[in-house]
Design a protein around this motif. Structure first.
Motif, PDB file in Angstrom:
ATOM      1  N   LEU A 175      -4.157  36.761  38.253  1.00 45.31           N
ATOM      2  CA  LEU A 175      -4.266  35.609  39.157  1.00 45.31           C
ATOM      3  C   LEU A 175      -2.912  35.045  39.553  1.00 45.31           C
ATOM      4  O   LEU A 175      -2.817  34.048  40.225  1.00 45.31           O
ATOM      5  CB  LEU A 175      -5.095  34.501  38.487  1.00 45.31           C
ATOM      6  CG  LEU A 175      -6.584  34.731  38.493  1.00 45.31           C
ATOM      7  CD1 LEU A 175      -7.282  33.689  37.660  1.00 45.31           C
ATOM      8  CD2 LEU A 175      -7.135  34.698  39.917  1.00 45.31           C
ATOM      9  N   ARG A 176      -1.871  35.715  39.136  1.00 47.77           N
ATOM     10  CA  ARG A 176      -0.534  35.181  39.376  1.00 47.77           C
ATOM     11  C   ARG A 176      -0.243  35.075  40.877  1.00 47.77           C
ATOM     12  O   ARG A 176      -0.573  35.972  41.616  1.00 47.77           O
ATOM     13  CB  ARG A 176       0.487  36.083  38.699  1.00 47.77           C
ATOM     14  CG  ARG A 176       1.840  35.446  38.613  1.00 47.77           C
ATOM     15  CD  ARG A 176       2.699  36.191  37.635  1.00 47.77           C
ATOM     16  NE  ARG A 176       3.850  35.367  37.318  1.00 47.77           N
ATOM     17  CZ  ARG A 176       4.568  35.521  36.250  1.00 47.77           C
ATOM     18  NH1 ARG A 176       4.240  36.415  35.364  1.00 47.77           N
ATOM     19  NH2 ARG A 176       5.617  34.761  36.031  1.00 47.77           N
ATOM     20  N   LYS A 200      -4.498  37.121  31.476  1.00 46.80           N
ATOM     21  CA  LYS A 200      -4.961  37.005  32.864  1.00 46.80           C
ATOM     22  C   LYS A 200      -3.798  37.046  33.848  1.00 46.80           C
ATOM     23  O   LYS A 200      -3.556  36.095  34.576  1.00 46.80           O
ATOM     24  CB  LYS A 200      -5.728  35.700  33.042  1.00 46.80           C
ATOM     25  CG  LYS A 200      -7.132  35.759  32.495  1.00 46.80           C
ATOM     26  CD  LYS A 200      -7.938  34.657  33.111  1.00 46.80           C
ATOM     27  CE  LYS A 200      -9.417  34.869  32.858  1.00 46.80           C
ATOM     28  NZ  LYS A 200     -10.236  33.934  33.587  1.00 46.80           N
ATOM     29  N   LYS A 212     -11.169  31.290  24.718  1.00 47.57           N
ATOM     30  CA  LYS A 212     -10.694  32.088  25.861  1.00 47.57           C
ATOM     31  C   LYS A 212     -11.034  31.543  27.250  1.00 47.57           C
ATOM     32  O   LYS A 212     -10.433  31.950  28.228  1.00 47.57           O
ATOM     33  CB  LYS A 212     -11.257  33.508  25.738  1.00 47.57           C
ATOM     34  CG  LYS A 212     -10.555  34.352  24.690  1.00 47.57           C
ATOM     35  CD  LYS A 212     -11.053  35.774  24.683  1.00 47.57           C
ATOM     36  CE  LYS A 212     -10.430  36.593  25.798  1.00 47.57           C
ATOM     37  NZ  LYS A 212     -10.817  38.012  25.727  1.00 47.57           N
ATOM     38  N   ASN A 213     -12.010  30.633  27.346  1.00 42.19           N
ATOM     39  CA  ASN A 213     -12.423  30.195  28.690  1.00 42.19           C
ATOM     40  C   ASN A 213     -11.498  29.092  29.212  1.00 42.19           C
ATOM     41  O   ASN A 213     -11.882  27.935  29.347  1.00 42.19           O
ATOM     42  CB  ASN A 213     -13.873  29.699  28.667  1.00 42.19           C
ATOM     43  CG  ASN A 213     -14.828  30.829  28.411  1.00 42.19           C
ATOM     44  OD1 ASN A 213     -14.998  31.246  27.276  1.00 42.19           O
ATOM     45  ND2 ASN A 213     -15.414  31.350  29.464  1.00 42.19           N
ATOM     46  N   THR A 214     -10.258  29.494  29.509  1.00 42.65           N
ATOM     47  CA  THR A 214      -9.265  28.490  29.893  1.00 42.65           C
ATOM     48  C   THR A 214      -8.745  28.700  31.315  1.00 42.65           C
ATOM     49  O   THR A 214      -7.709  28.140  31.680  1.00 42.65           O
ATOM     50  CB  THR A 214      -8.082  28.529  28.900  1.00 42.65           C
ATOM     51  OG1 THR A 214      -7.587  29.867  28.855  1.00 42.65           O
ATOM     52  CG2 THR A 214      -8.497  28.086  27.521  1.00 42.65           C
ATOM     53  N   GLY A 215      -9.425  29.503  32.105  1.00 41.34           N
ATOM     54  CA  GLY A 215      -8.980  29.754  33.478  1.00 41.34           C
ATOM     55  C   GLY A 215      -7.625  30.434  33.473  1.00 41.34           C
ATOM     56  O   GLY A 215      -7.410  31.396  32.725  1.00 41.34           O
ATOM     57  N   SER A 216      -6.700  29.894  34.284  1.00 40.49           N
ATOM     58  CA  SER A 216      -5.372  30.507  34.371  1.00 40.49           C
ATOM     59  C   SER A 216      -4.435  29.978  33.293  1.00 40.49           C
ATOM     60  O   SER A 216      -3.285  30.389  33.198  1.00 40.49           O
ATOM     61  CB  SER A 216      -4.771  30.237  35.747  1.00 40.49           C
ATOM     62  OG  SER A 216      -4.617  28.845  35.927  1.00 40.49           O
ATOM     63  N   MET A 217      -4.932  29.047  32.488  1.00 38.58           N
ATOM     64  CA  MET A 217      -4.103  28.464  31.427  1.00 38.58           C
ATOM     65  C   MET A 217      -4.076  29.386  30.205  1.00 38.58           C
ATOM     66  O   MET A 217      -4.983  30.199  30.020  1.00 38.58           O
ATOM     67  CB  MET A 217      -4.698  27.122  30.984  1.00 38.58           C
ATOM     68  CG  MET A 217      -4.728  26.066  32.053  1.00 38.58           C
ATOM     69  SD  MET A 217      -3.130  25.333  32.282  1.00 38.58           S
ATOM     70  CE  MET A 217      -3.058  24.234  30.883  1.00 38.58           C
ATOM     71  N   PRO A 218      -3.047  29.232  29.353  1.00 45.99           N
ATOM     72  CA  PRO A 218      -3.059  29.994  28.093  1.00 45.99           C
ATOM     73  C   PRO A 218      -4.295  29.634  27.255  1.00 45.99           C
ATOM     74  O   PRO A 218      -4.863  28.559  27.415  1.00 45.99           O
ATOM     75  CB  PRO A 218      -1.779  29.521  27.393  1.00 45.99           C
ATOM     76  CG  PRO A 218      -0.922  28.977  28.467  1.00 45.99           C
ATOM     77  CD  PRO A 218      -1.833  28.416  29.497  1.00 45.99           C
TER      78      PRO A 218
END
Lengths: 225, 168
Positions: free
Chosen positions: B167-168, B164, B91-97
């Motif tokens: 953050l869009r 997430k 899950k720790n992928t920032g704004s990425m899937p």
């Protein structure tokens, strides 16, 4: 007949050696010493490799045994844990005894049995599962540093696209993205100076997002929303 | 032993190309003047007909499906491959899937000990994977970008929609 021939050959070689001059003898003995030294070195290397393989396997077994214990703790299935211990302990003990005698190859074979039993038990408990995993940050500073690493990575990608790939330029179109990114970054830096790493991590994540938006706006495919 | 060495040589040669199979002479690794050089098999001869991904690298999973490769659990090949069917969503992928890691795919080609515990600890939350490390040839980058597909196509790994939207 063969024995007679061999004895004859040895006598002949001995005679040749006696006849050889001092220089040849010296060269021969030097080569013999080098060969002897190399043989010892090779033997040492073989043992060192066997020892390294054994230690590597031991690390894997220990790591997987710890993982097995965590799984059985979560599932409260202590019977499985006891069963595995009962199955693997004799192999591990035997491996340790063999390793003490420098029989690393044989020790690894014993460890392989423990390894396979552990993998089989983990497999039986985990098969078909989908687990969701998040990182376990010890401090907010650690979480901030992780986010900062991600931000630097995007920054590097943007610089590469501009300077090496010439995919886009720093112009009026891209300026708002850079401005936004710089603003978030500056705010994060200010918070870091006050030791507020949790909030700084959120801002640096937003700075990363500005760079992702810049890349997307410039026609580079980055998955996600 | 010789076969293992040959496979090792081939893997090194595979690692030295990005999209096309290069010759041993030009891979920057092998010494063409070496005594045993002529005995080495060219990657094109061994791997030329293997299924490829769109970036030109070899699709090892398809190669396995087509039985073009038969991975060994150890050097002598007397062990059995143990495939573990366990998926992890990271899950720790920032704004990425999110990243979907399939143990099944990986353990059909590798053994557990290839990754655990030197590269990844088999412990929840303890593997701080990041793209910088991967690009530097660590963590996933030990294979990906070397002998398996590289990082060009994000969606190969980042393929689980995240929640997430903020953050869009």
């Amino acid at each position: 007949m063969f024995k007679v021939f061999m004895a004859g050959s040895v006598v002949f070689l001995f005679s040749l050696a006696v006849l050889a001059n001092e220089q040849t003898e010296s060269e021969a003995s030097q080569r013999l010493m080098i060969a002897n030294k190399l043989a010892h070195q090779v033997s040492g290397l073989v043992e060192a490799k066997a020892k390294a393989d054994y230690q590597q396997k031991l690390k894997s077994v220990q790591g997987l045994l710890s993982a097995h214990k965590r799984i059985t703790d979560i599932n409260s299935d202590f019977t499985k844990e006891l069963m595995l211990q009962k199955e693997t302990e004799p192999f591990i003990k035997k491996a340790e005894q063999l390793a003490k005698k420098h029989l690393f190859k044989e020790a690894k074979v014993s460890l392989d049995r423990a390894y396979l039993a552990t993998v089989a038990s983990i497999k039986s408990q985990r098969t078909g599962q989908t687990l969701v995993r998040s990182l376990d940050f010890k401090t907010e500073k650690e979480a901030y540093e992780y986010e900062l690493g991600r931000y630097k990575n995007y920054k590097m990608l943007v610089n590469m696209m501009i300077n090496e790939r010439h995919a886009f330029e720093r112009d009026s179109r891209t300026k708002p993205f850079f401005d936004e990114e710089n603003r978030y970054h500056a705010q994060a830096d200010a918070l870091v100076e006050k030791g507020q790493y949790g909030e700084a991590a959120k801002l640096i994540e937003k700075a990363s997002k500005s760079l992702v938006n810049l890349l997307r706006n410039s026609g580079i495919y980055i998955p996600g929303a | 032993m010789f076969k293992v060495l040959m496979i090792g040589c081939l893997m090194i040669s595979v690692s030295s190309f990005a999209a096309e199979l290069t010759t041993l002479k030009n891979d920057g690794i092998h010494d063409a003047n070496g005594a045993g050089f002529s005995k080495l098999q060219e990657p094109k001869e061994a791997l030329g007909d293997f299924p490829k991904r769109t970036d030109g690298t070899i699709n090892w999973v398809k190669a396995l499906d087509q039985k073009l490769i038969s991975p060994r659990s150890n050097k002598v090949g007397d062990g059995k491959m143990t495939s573990v069917n366990l998926d992890l969503i990271l899950k720790n992928t920032g704004s990425m899937p999110y990243v979907l890691f399939s143990h099944k795919v990986h353990t059909s080609i590798l053994t557990c000990a290839n990754c655990h515990i030197d590269i990844f600890l088999p412990k929840q939350g303890s593997n701080f994977i990041n793209m910088n490390n991967i690009m530097a040839g660590e963590q996933c980058g030990v294979c990906h970008g070397a002998v398996a597909f590289g990082i060009q196509d994000c969606a190969e790994c980042h393929n689980v929609p995240s929640d997430k939207g903020d953050l869009r």
